[in-house]
Design an enzyme around this catalytic site. Structure first.
Site, short mmCIF file in Angstrom:
data_model
loop_
_atom_site.label_atom_id
_atom_site.label_comp_id
_atom_site.label_asym_id
_atom_site.label_seq_id
_atom_site.Cartn_x
_atom_site.Cartn_y
_atom_site.Cartn_z
N HIS A 75 -3.63 6.84 2.43
CA HIS A 75 -3.97 5.53 1.87
C HIS A 75 -5.34 5.12 2.42
O HIS A 75 -5.60 5.24 3.61
CB HIS A 75 -2.91 4.51 2.25
CG HIS A 75 -3.33 3.11 1.95
ND1 HIS A 75 -3.86 2.74 0.73
CD2 HIS A 75 -3.33 1.98 2.71
CE1 HIS A 75 -4.15 1.46 0.76
NE2 HIS A 75 -3.86 0.97 1.95
N ASN B 142 -10.13 -0.77 -0.37
CA ASN B 142 -8.69 -0.57 -0.30
C ASN B 142 -8.07 -1.07 -1.60
O ASN B 142 -8.04 -2.27 -1.85
CB ASN B 142 -8.14 -1.35 0.91
CG ASN B 142 -6.63 -1.31 1.01
OD1 ASN B 142 -5.94 -0.81 0.11
ND2 ASN B 142 -6.09 -1.84 2.09
N CYS C 78 0.82 -1.23 0.00
CA CYS C 78 0.00 0.00 0.00
C CYS C 78 0.85 1.27 0.00
O CYS C 78 0.34 2.35 -0.26
CB CYS C 78 -0.93 0.00 1.20
SG CYS C 78 -1.96 -1.46 1.21
N1 ACO Z 1 -18.66 -9.74 8.83
C1 ACO Z 1 -19.15 -10.02 10.05
N2 ACO Z 1 -18.35 -10.33 11.09
C2 ACO Z 1 -17.01 -10.37 10.86
C3 ACO Z 1 -16.46 -10.09 9.60
C4 ACO Z 1 -17.34 -9.77 8.55
N3 ACO Z 1 -16.91 -9.48 7.31
N4 ACO Z 1 -15.12 -10.18 9.69
C5 ACO Z 1 -14.83 -10.52 10.95
N5 ACO Z 1 -15.98 -10.64 11.66
C6 ACO Z 1 -16.15 -10.98 13.07
C7 ACO Z 1 -14.98 -11.76 13.62
O1 ACO Z 1 -15.14 -13.14 13.37
C8 ACO Z 1 -15.06 -11.41 15.08
O2 ACO Z 1 -16.06 -12.22 15.67
P1 ACO Z 1 -15.87 -12.78 17.18
O3 ACO Z 1 -15.79 -11.56 18.05
O4 ACO Z 1 -17.11 -13.59 17.36
O5 ACO Z 1 -14.60 -13.58 17.15
C9 ACO Z 1 -15.57 -10.00 15.10
O6 ACO Z 1 -16.19 -9.77 13.82
C10 ACO Z 1 -14.47 -8.96 15.31
O7 ACO Z 1 -13.39 -9.25 14.41
P2 ACO Z 1 -12.13 -8.32 14.32
O8 ACO Z 1 -11.17 -8.87 13.31
O9 ACO Z 1 -11.60 -8.07 15.70
O10 ACO Z 1 -12.79 -7.01 13.74
P3 ACO Z 1 -12.23 -5.54 13.68
O11 ACO Z 1 -13.14 -4.64 14.39
O12 ACO Z 1 -10.78 -5.47 14.02
O13 ACO Z 1 -12.36 -5.20 12.14
C11 ACO Z 1 -10.97 -5.05 10.18
C12 ACO Z 1 -11.64 -5.97 11.18
C13 ACO Z 1 -12.04 -4.28 9.46
C14 ACO Z 1 -10.18 -5.90 9.17
C15 ACO Z 1 -10.03 -4.06 10.91
O14 ACO Z 1 -9.22 -4.75 11.82
C16 ACO Z 1 -9.15 -3.33 9.96
O15 ACO Z 1 -9.60 -2.52 9.19
N6 ACO Z 1 -7.84 -3.52 10.04
C17 ACO Z 1 -6.88 -2.81 9.25
C18 ACO Z 1 -7.16 -2.90 7.82
C19 ACO Z 1 -6.28 -3.87 7.15
O16 ACO Z 1 -5.62 -4.68 7.75
N7 ACO Z 1 -6.28 -3.79 5.86
C20 ACO Z 1 -5.47 -4.64 5.09
C21 ACO Z 1 -4.49 -3.80 4.48
S1 ACO Z 1 -3.78 -4.69 3.19
C22 ACO Z 1 -2.94 -3.64 2.31
O17 ACO Z 1 -3.08 -2.49 2.61
C23 ACO Z 1 -2.13 -4.24 1.16
#
Ligand code: ACO
Length: 337
Positions: free
Chosen positions: A264, A294, A123
């Site tokens: 980004h 993204n 990214c």
């Molecule tokens: N729909 C419904 N529920 C979901 C989903 C979904 N799509 N995805 C995960 N969950 C659930 C999980 O299973 C978990 O359930 P549990 O509590 O029963 O175990 C719950 O939601 C919380 O999951 P988390 O992973 O802790 O959710 P979080 O609030 O952290 O959001 C997210 C996840 C959106 C990915 C966030 O962490 C994020 O944006 N992170 C940074 C972004 C990122 O990593 N981007 C990739 C960059 S790659 C690049 O740039 C090349």
């Protein structure tokens, strides 16, 4: 403006003279994804700010999108492809393992005099590529450069994995940099960094030299993107805040002097947290993640081109690009248009 405190005092500046972007035709909404995996529009939008994304068809590829974005940027800059000295494509989803995507772009647009290469910083690919082209222009070796951020992460996405398939979209953005001599215009400051010890937080492990296509994989999921979202989220907020503060300090800027920060587009909540910590008002932070998701290296140049087209930014404005991605990698540029 004072020269940045990094001691540089180049005779030449890298001026931004044209921008363009290109997207695949197909729109995939959150509801479309919710029909395949256990998720909802409400969950995705609340956690990420994403509502829809563009997804490349089998016939659409990174070089195709990159070339289309390049043609638009060249036209806006009124530069003939044959005038280009350098093409850099920031991408982690290249056209092929080799040759580089940049060579495909060169051939497609007819940039017969350019030398061309790809740069892999996920990214952060566009800000890394911009900093690299800036160095060649400032030292006098290059007069006109085409800098592209392009990715098709959908091709590395497991569409059955709800934790990743909601996040990404495909696209390409391009910018033309030209050599200028006005010390108050062009790229005023660039900073970059990386930390390989966090590589496991965000990766796609097959098919490189560690896991070649010729050997069966111990885990079939290695062909897909794997992320530790929570870990990245926290690191990203901290690093993006530090980078913007560094840019302001090094260029002796106060927020009022900055027309737009273009971050980004990783997650709208990450961008909101960064803006809040720096007390940046909404109108100074560009966000288009709702429409595109993204798009990795493409997100900043797509946003830049949209800002220019919508006249949110214009000649004389100071703009900051800031990125964080797999590697981990990060970087920022300060530019006066
Ligand atoms: N729909 C419904 N529920 C979901 C989903 C979904 N799509 N995805 C995960 N969950 C659930 C999980 O299973 C978990 O359930 P549990 O509590 O029963 O175990 C719950 O939601 C919380 O999951 P988390 O992973 O802790 O959710 P979080 O609030 O952290 O959001 C997210 C996840 C959106 C990915 C966030 O962490 C994020 O944006 N992170 C940074 C972004 C990122 O990593 N981007 C990739 C960059 S790659 C690049 O740039 C090349």
């Amino acid at each position: 403006m004072d020269n940045p405190a990094d001691g540089r005092n180049p005779s030449y500046r890298a001026l931004l003279t044209g921008t363009g972007f290109s997207l695949p035709q197909k729109v995939v909404t959150n509801d479309d994804i919710a029909r395949r995996v256990d998720t909802s529009d409400e969950w995705i939008n609340t956690r990420t700010g994403i509502r829809r994304r563009r997804v490349a068809s089998e016939k659409e590829s990174t070089a195709l999108l990159a070339s289309a974005a390049a043609r638009k940027a060249l036209s806006k800059a009124d530069v003939d492809p044959a005038e280009l000295d350098l093409i850099i494509v920031g991408t982690v989803t290249p056209e092929m393992v080799f040759p580089s995507t940049a060579c495909f772009v060169q051939d497609s647009i007819g940039a017969t005099h350019a030398w061309s290469f790809d740069l892999a910083a996920a990214c952060s690919g566009f800000v890394y590529a911009l900093s690299t082209a800036q160095q060649f222009i400032e030292c006098g070796r290059v007069k006109k450069a085409l800098v592209i951020g392009a990715d098709c992460l959908s091709k590395l996405t497991n569409w059955e994995d709800r934790t990743t398939c909601i996040l990404f979209g495909d696209g390409a953005g391009a910018a033309i940099l030209e050599q200028g001599t006005d010390p108050d215009r062009g790229i005023l400051y660039s900073t970059s960094g990386s930390d390989g010890k966090h590589w496991e937080a965000l990766n796609c492990q097959a098919y490189g030299s560690r896991y070649p296509a010729s050997k069966p994989l111990d885990d079939p999921n290695k062909i897909y993107i794997s992320i530790k979202g929570r870990e990245i989220y926290q690191q990203a907020v901290r690093k993006l805040v530090d980078l913007i503060e560094e840019c302001m300090t090094q260029c002796h800027l106060v927020p009022d002097q900055v027309k737009m920060v273009i971050p980004h587009q990783m997650n709208a909540r990450i961008i909101e947290s960064v803006a809040k910590r720096l007390s940046l008002p909404d109108e100074k932070v560009f966000v288009n993640i709702a429409d595109y998701g993204n798009t990795s290296a493409a997100s900043i140049p797509i946003a830049l081109a949209e800002c220019v087209e919508a006249r949110h930014i214009t000649t004389g404005d100071i703009v900051i690009f800031v990125a964080f991605g797999a590697g981990m990698t990060w970087g920022a540029n300060v530019i006066r248009l």
